[in-house]
Design a protein around this motif. Structure first.
Motif: not given
Length: 221
Positions: A88, A104, A116, A139-140, A142, A183, A188, A190
């Motif tokens: 991440s 992003r 991510g 969403g994916p 994060l 979120l 998402a 997370p």
């Protein structure tokens, strides 16, 4: 010990030494030691505690061009993928990866499935971000969230504030329930961490610190 206590490590944070020009600090405090940890150290720790997620903030490295960051992040993700690990990218307003939009862009340009974003709520707020910005995120993309809160007025010394004056979730001015709702809207899922660097917490016994952090997060979530 973790297994005996019924605990699970969700992610390793931070891996600082991945960008060109990464700075290693002298001294024995936690952050200085982290700046000197090698990639092998971090990968081995992830395997040892059975997590697949590693957080990679920019640290103190100051690459000249955005493409340098893209290339370095892509290469890190490639090395991590060979060991079934995910990475991440954490943005920080005082670093070369300043905000969510830039993070992003870098993750998308790197184009790695195991790469991510880490959303630290304090950093997002201090970078001028809002819950609305989160609704624009796939969403994916994060991977993880760090819950914390902020003083209503920024301090002059941003480093002193981020390292010593963050607030418990729900204690400050960030609309964290709106962040959480956003979120959920984008689908998402997370990992949720808590990262409250606060002088007043450091003097408390660890169990009391953990109780306060858990209860604050529970209310927000």
């Amino acid at each position: 010990l973790l297994a005996d206590l019924g605990l699970r490590v969700t992610d390793i944070d931070p891996h600082f030494n991945w960008l060109p020009g990464s700075v290693q600090l002298p001294g024995d405090d936690v952050i200085a030691r982290c700046t000197r940890a090698t990639e092998r150290d971090v990968f081995d720790l992830a395997h040892a505690v059975d997590t697949d997620l590693i957080n990679a903030p920019p640290g103190l490295a100051m690459p000249e061009a955005e493409q340098e960051i893209v290339d370095a992040f892509g290469a890190l993700c490639e090395r991590a993928a060979a060991e079934d690990l995910r990475i991440s990218l954490e943005f920080m307003p005082f670093s070369r990866v300043t905000d969510l939009a830039l993070a992003r862009r870098i993750v998308a340009a790197a184009g790695r499935d195991n790469g991510g974003i880490m959303l630290d709520c304090w950093h997002h707020h201090r970078a001028g971000g809002s819950a609305g910005d989160l609704r624009e995120l796939p969403g994916p993309m994060l991977f993880a969230v760090q819950l914390d809160d902020a003083l209503p007025e920024p301090m002059q010394d941003v480093m002193a504030e981020t390292l010593n004056y963050r607030l418990l979730p729900g204690e400050g001015c960030i609309d964290l329930p709106a962040y959480v709702a956003a979120l959920r809207e984008i689908g998402a899922a997370p990992v949720c961490d808590v990262e409250v660097f606060k002088d007043a917490l450091r003097s408390l016994p660890a169990p009391e610190r953990a109780r306060q952090l858990f209860q604050a997060c529970e209310v927000v979530l």
